[in-house]
Design a protein around this motif. Structure first.
Motif, mmCIF file in Angstrom:
data_model
loop_
_atom_site.group_PDB
_atom_site.id
_atom_site.type_symbol
_atom_site.label_atom_id
_atom_site.label_comp_id
_atom_site.label_asym_id
_atom_site.label_seq_id
_atom_site.Cartn_x
_atom_site.Cartn_y
_atom_site.Cartn_z
ATOM 1 N N THR A 129 52.442 55.384 28.521
ATOM 2 C CA THR A 129 53.250 55.440 29.587
ATOM 3 C C THR A 129 53.688 53.973 29.752
ATOM 4 O O THR A 129 55.076 53.748 30.183
ATOM 5 N N ARG A 130 53.192 52.968 29.134
ATOM 6 C CA ARG A 130 53.549 51.543 28.929
ATOM 7 C C ARG A 130 54.761 51.561 28.294
ATOM 8 O O ARG A 130 55.788 50.939 28.170
ATOM 9 N N MET A 131 54.644 52.128 26.785
ATOM 10 C CA MET A 131 55.793 52.307 26.096
ATOM 11 C C MET A 131 56.997 52.973 26.720
ATOM 12 O O MET A 131 58.137 52.719 26.128
ATOM 13 N N GLN A 132 56.779 54.070 27.299
ATOM 14 C CA GLN A 132 57.759 54.756 28.215
ATOM 15 C C GLN A 132 58.702 53.945 28.870
ATOM 16 O O GLN A 132 59.766 53.788 29.110
ATOM 17 N N GLU A 133 57.659 53.144 29.784
ATOM 18 C CA GLU A 133 58.448 52.060 30.716
ATOM 19 C C GLU A 133 59.199 51.259 29.925
ATOM 20 O O GLU A 133 60.292 50.727 30.274
ATOM 21 N N MET A 134 58.760 50.679 28.733
ATOM 22 C CA MET A 134 59.680 49.698 27.963
ATOM 23 C C MET A 134 61.063 50.498 27.582
ATOM 24 O O MET A 134 61.993 49.959 27.785
ATOM 25 N N SER A 135 60.839 51.626 27.287
ATOM 26 C CA SER A 135 62.212 52.327 26.599
ATOM 27 C C SER A 135 63.196 52.813 27.988
ATOM 28 O O SER A 135 64.339 52.308 27.772
ATOM 29 N N LEU A 136 62.538 52.992 28.621
ATOM 30 C CA LEU A 136 63.625 53.351 30.076
ATOM 31 C C LEU A 136 64.015 52.186 30.856
ATOM 32 O O LEU A 136 65.200 52.064 31.353
ATOM 33 N N ASP A 137 63.212 51.106 30.778
ATOM 34 C CA ASP A 137 63.691 49.894 31.575
ATOM 35 C C ASP A 137 64.736 49.218 30.678
ATOM 36 O O ASP A 137 65.739 48.659 31.270
ATOM 37 N N TYR A 138 64.707 49.266 29.423
ATOM 38 C CA TYR A 138 65.908 48.933 28.573
ATOM 39 C C TYR A 138 66.921 49.903 29.045
ATOM 40 O O TYR A 138 68.308 49.272 29.106
ATOM 41 N N HIS A 139 67.001 51.096 29.015
ATOM 42 C CA HIS A 139 67.966 51.997 29.367
ATOM 43 C C HIS A 139 68.659 51.548 30.809
ATOM 44 O O HIS A 139 69.978 51.696 30.762
ATOM 45 N N PHE A 140 67.779 51.124 31.581
ATOM 46 C CA PHE A 140 68.446 50.973 32.934
ATOM 47 C C PHE A 140 68.912 49.407 32.944
ATOM 48 O O PHE A 140 70.072 49.326 33.483
ATOM 49 N N THR A 141 68.260 48.486 32.713
ATOM 50 C CA THR A 141 68.730 47.037 32.311
ATOM 51 C C THR A 141 70.068 46.657 31.484
ATOM 52 O O THR A 141 70.836 45.937 31.903
ATOM 53 N N VAL A 142 69.915 47.390 30.468
ATOM 54 C CA VAL A 142 71.005 47.472 29.447
ATOM 55 C C VAL A 142 72.372 48.407 29.631
ATOM 56 O O VAL A 142 73.405 48.156 30.037
#
Length: 388
Positions: free
Chosen positions: A84-97
């Motif tokens: 779940t930590r790694m999914q958070e990284m991927s999805l945060d990039y999706h939203f932030t960028v």
């Protein structure tokens, strides 16, 4: 709620025809919809705040060109496990960028399928919800964009949700998220090309940048280069991959991808290795979508563990019915993922050869990637569901 003057009706349908697109289409057929201008969409595990509509609707009311207001996802179980930590990284990039930049530059960005408010007139003008692929959200967003509608992303409007925390659930989700866009690209390519009302450069952007590069090529390049080409070049001494292409540029790109989740920067290296493993499944799903093969329209609901874990936790507190949690006794054969184990063996052999005969020390990467494939192959990724 009727006593408070709020008109709320809870309705369900009798079948799963068309899956999510079918449910959304059915919902808009209700008689009361003709009195509505907007529709808010949430998946079952999403938990919007009480002021969600008060904060989202004004943007649609005062901007008639906007078809969609998209909120940001926040994750209540991001710390549950490494997966779940790694999914958070991927999805945060999706939203932030991706979402933030797309919205700020008035460029096209896709609907995320949930935590958004749509203008019903835009949905109708674009042809409504279609169940021809498993990405009905992207399908509608592309058609609305081609009609000239604009989308708005609100980064400060956040909705709590849950991430899949078992590898099986995550793999099904990634199959749908990779297969669906490829299948939609196959079905919409000529439709976009032949659309005379859409400007040439917008066609180029949607076809090349949004679909071809981000939804198809990105998965394939990662998999073929890092899991196939690079290991094979070690067996052929005449072929040399420059270190800037194999290490420096990809490392810089990946570091930039982690800007949305600075708290997980220490997980960056393992995240890279795990993303390489998942690129195998995403590439496979992309080919299935492009070829419209057997699993192209497979829809498996992504399992979330929130309810199960809460029930088990409540049961453990009940002194009259105490049962110790036990790990499920899965047969080893049920936990094995043969595709990952096969690639682990391949990479291990290439790593051994480079250790003996190589000169670029790629065996360090190959052995670490071997370990990641092996861990995934034996099923020790994500949460193991406790049983009472």
């Amino acid at each position: 709620m009727g006593s408070k003057g709020v008109n709320i009706t809870y309705q369900i349908r009798e079948n799963r025809g068309g899956y999510k697109a079918g449910a959304l289409k059915e919902g808009l057929k209700r008689s009361y919809v003709k009195h509505c201008e907007y529709v808010a969409i949430f998946d079952a595990d999403f938990q919007p705040e009480p002021d969600y509509l008060r904060r989202a609707i004004p943007f649609l009311v005062h901007n008639p060109d906007i078809a969609l207001v998209q909120a940001r996802w926040r994750f209540v179980n991001a710390d549950e496990c490494l997966l779940t930590r790694m999914q958070e990284m991927s999805l945060d990039y999706h939203f932030t960028v991706e979402q933030e930049v797309g919205s700020s530059t008035h460029a096209f960005f896709g609907f995320n399928g949930t935590a958004g408010v749509w203008r019903i007139a835009a949905i109708n003008e674009a042809g409504g919800w279609k169940d021809r692929t498993t990405v009905e959200d992207m399908d509608l967003a592309v058609r609305c964009s081609l009609k000239g509608w604009k989308f708005l992303y609100l980064g400060d409007l956040q909705v709590k949700s849950e991430l899949p925390s078992t590898f099986k659930a995550f793999r099904f989700q990634q199959h749908r998220w990779s297969c669906g866009p490829a299948n939609l690209f196959r079905k919409m390519l000529m439709e976009i090309v032949k659309n005379k009302k859409v400007k040439f450069w917008k066609k180029v952007y949607v076809i090349y940048s949004f679909f071809f590069v981000r939804k198809i090529i990105a998965h394939m390049v990662t998999f073929w280069f890092y899991c196939v080409v690079l290991p094979l070049t070690i067996l052929v001494p005449e072929v040399e991959v420059p270190i800037w292409g194999a290490v420096y540029i990809p490392s810089i790109v990946t570091i930039l991808n982690s800007v949305g989740t600075p708290r997980s920067i220490h997980l960056l290296f393992y995240w890279i290795l795990f993303e390489n493993v998942m690129s195998l499944h995403r590439t496979k799903a992309t080919f299935i979508g492009l070829l419209e093969a057997g699993r192209a329209n497979e829809w498996v609901v992504t399992e979330k563990l929130g309810n199960k874990l809460q029930k088990n936790a409540d049961a453990s507190k009940n002194k009259t019915n105490v049962k110790m949690f036990k790990r499920p006794r899965l047969k080893i054969i049920d936990r094995l993922n043969t595709l990952e184990l096969g690639f682990a063996a391949f990479l291990f052999l290439c790593g051994c050869y480079d250790f003996v005969h190589g000169k670029n020390n790629y065996f360090v990467y190959l052995f670490l990637q071997t370990i990641t494939f092996f861990i995934t192959g034996i099923g020790y990724v994500g949460t193991i569901i406790p049983s009472s």
